[in-house]
Design a protein around this motif. Structure first.
Motif, PDB file in Angstrom:
ATOM      1  N   MET A   1       0.842  -1.176   0.000  1.00 32.92           N
ATOM      2  CA  MET A   1       0.000   0.000   0.000  1.00 32.92           C
ATOM      3  C   MET A   1       0.888   1.240   0.000  1.00 32.92           C
ATOM      4  O   MET A   1       1.890   1.296   0.698  1.00 32.92           O
ATOM      5  CB  MET A   1      -0.894  -0.002   1.245  1.00 32.92           C
ATOM      6  CG  MET A   1      -1.666   1.281   1.399  1.00 32.92           C
ATOM      7  SD  MET A   1      -2.759   1.335   2.818  1.00 32.92           S
ATOM      8  CE  MET A   1      -1.608   1.334   4.160  1.00 32.92           C
ATOM      9  N   ILE A   2       0.507   2.218  -0.822  1.00 31.65           N
ATOM     10  CA  ILE A   2       1.198   3.502  -0.766  1.00 31.65           C
ATOM     11  C   ILE A   2       0.209   4.572  -0.316  1.00 31.65           C
ATOM     12  O   ILE A   2      -0.965   4.539  -0.680  1.00 31.65           O
ATOM     13  CB  ILE A   2       1.868   3.889  -2.106  1.00 31.65           C
ATOM     14  CG1 ILE A   2       0.860   4.038  -3.243  1.00 31.65           C
ATOM     15  CG2 ILE A   2       2.940   2.913  -2.475  1.00 31.65           C
ATOM     16  CD1 ILE A   2       1.466   4.604  -4.517  1.00 31.65           C
ATOM     17  N   SER A   3       0.699   5.442   0.515  1.00 34.83           N
ATOM     18  CA  SER A   3      -0.118   6.544   0.999  1.00 34.83           C
ATOM     19  C   SER A   3       0.132   7.760   0.133  1.00 34.83           C
ATOM     20  O   SER A   3       1.230   7.973  -0.368  1.00 34.83           O
ATOM     21  CB  SER A   3       0.237   6.877   2.447  1.00 34.83           C
ATOM     22  OG  SER A   3      -0.096   5.800   3.284  1.00 34.83           O
ATOM     23  N   ALA A  17       8.250   5.588  -8.120  1.00 37.38           N
ATOM     24  CA  ALA A  17       9.575   5.727  -8.725  1.00 37.38           C
ATOM     25  C   ALA A  17       9.496   5.287 -10.180  1.00 37.38           C
ATOM     26  O   ALA A  17       8.812   4.320 -10.515  1.00 37.38           O
ATOM     27  CB  ALA A  17      10.601   4.882  -7.972  1.00 37.38           C
ATOM     28  N   LEU A  18      10.178   6.026 -11.014  1.00 38.87           N
ATOM     29  CA  LEU A  18      10.347   5.653 -12.414  1.00 38.87           C
ATOM     30  C   LEU A  18      11.713   5.001 -12.510  1.00 38.87           C
ATOM     31  O   LEU A  18      12.679   5.490 -11.927  1.00 38.87           O
ATOM     32  CB  LEU A  18      10.263   6.885 -13.311  1.00 38.87           C
ATOM     33  CG  LEU A  18       9.009   7.743 -13.147  1.00 38.87           C
ATOM     34  CD1 LEU A  18       9.087   8.973 -14.044  1.00 38.87           C
ATOM     35  CD2 LEU A  18       7.756   6.936 -13.428  1.00 38.87           C
ATOM     36  N   GLY A  81       7.118  -1.288  -3.869  1.00 36.26           N
ATOM     37  CA  GLY A  81       8.085  -2.374  -3.950  1.00 36.26           C
ATOM     38  C   GLY A  81       7.902  -3.315  -5.126  1.00 36.26           C
ATOM     39  O   GLY A  81       8.655  -4.259  -5.282  1.00 36.26           O
ATOM     40  N   GLU A  82       6.929  -3.049  -5.987  1.00 38.99           N
ATOM     41  CA  GLU A  82       6.646  -3.926  -7.125  1.00 38.99           C
ATOM     42  C   GLU A  82       6.901  -3.166  -8.424  1.00 38.99           C
ATOM     43  O   GLU A  82       6.496  -2.011  -8.575  1.00 38.99           O
ATOM     44  CB  GLU A  82       5.186  -4.381  -7.058  1.00 38.99           C
ATOM     45  CG  GLU A  82       4.815  -5.422  -8.069  1.00 38.99           C
ATOM     46  CD  GLU A  82       3.387  -5.934  -7.885  1.00 38.99           C
ATOM     47  OE1 GLU A  82       2.963  -6.751  -8.709  1.00 38.99           O
ATOM     48  OE2 GLU A  82       2.710  -5.512  -6.935  1.00 38.99           O
ATOM     49  N   LEU A 120      -3.360   3.798  -2.212  1.00 42.11           N
ATOM     50  CA  LEU A 120      -3.487   2.849  -3.312  1.00 42.11           C
ATOM     51  C   LEU A 120      -2.977   1.530  -2.775  1.00 42.11           C
ATOM     52  O   LEU A 120      -1.844   1.410  -2.349  1.00 42.11           O
ATOM     53  CB  LEU A 120      -2.628   3.273  -4.521  1.00 42.11           C
ATOM     54  CG  LEU A 120      -3.266   4.201  -5.533  1.00 42.11           C
ATOM     55  CD1 LEU A 120      -2.241   4.603  -6.590  1.00 42.11           C
ATOM     56  CD2 LEU A 120      -4.489   3.594  -6.168  1.00 42.11           C
ATOM     57  N   ASP A 121      -3.846   0.550  -2.755  1.00 36.04           N
ATOM     58  CA  ASP A 121      -3.535  -0.730  -2.130  1.00 36.04           C
ATOM     59  C   ASP A 121      -3.658  -1.862  -3.126  1.00 36.04           C
ATOM     60  O   ASP A 121      -4.590  -2.000  -3.817  1.00 36.04           O
ATOM     61  CB  ASP A 121      -4.517  -0.930  -0.967  1.00 36.04           C
ATOM     62  CG  ASP A 121      -4.158  -2.091  -0.090  1.00 36.04           C
ATOM     63  OD1 ASP A 121      -3.091  -2.689  -0.261  1.00 36.04           O
ATOM     64  OD2 ASP A 121      -4.960  -2.377   0.800  1.00 36.04           O
TER      65      ASP A 121
END
Length: 121
Positions: A1-3, A17-18, A81-82, A120-121
């Motif tokens: 999950m990103i906040s 991240a790109l 992380g993906e 976003l989860d």
């Protein structure tokens, strides 16, 4: 999950991240745009600096500004992380990097403005 966070305009802002061709990660802030039906929109100069390959001939799209041709790149995005390899649209007049609603096929959006919760989860 990103906040994420709601910016001063109320836009949905996340950090992802790109990944450049040399595998360097470049953290960037992006705006989730529910009116954008693709994966990612970026300025052509940024895509070239990342050394992303052009995937195909330019794609014609209808926008609020009229008909526009976008360059299509093969991009790599690192989110939570993906790594995701996605088609990325590039344009010369792009000021903000946009995430499109295609991400909602893979991620669940939670946006509660009054509580200040954006994930976003």
């Amino acid at each position: 999950m990103i906040s994420g966070e709601f910016n001063h305009k109320g836009e949905l802002v996340f950090e992802i991240a790109l990944v450049a061709a040399d595998e360097t990660d470049w953290p960037v802030q992006v705006i989730l745009d529910t009116g954008f039906n693709d994966w990612l929109l970026i300025n052509n100069e940024d895509a070239v600096n990342l050394d992303w390959l052009q995937k195909q001939k330019p794609r014609k799209a209808h926008t609020a500004a009229g008909t526009v041709f976008f360059t299509v790149y093969k991009g790599i995005v690192l989110m939570d992380g993906e790594e995701f390899i996605i088609p990325v649209l590039g344009g010369d007049e792009i000021n903000n990097i946009l995430l499109g609603v295609r991400w909602l096929q893979l991620k669940r959006l939670v946006a509660d403005y009054s509580a200040g919760i954006l994930t976003l989860d």
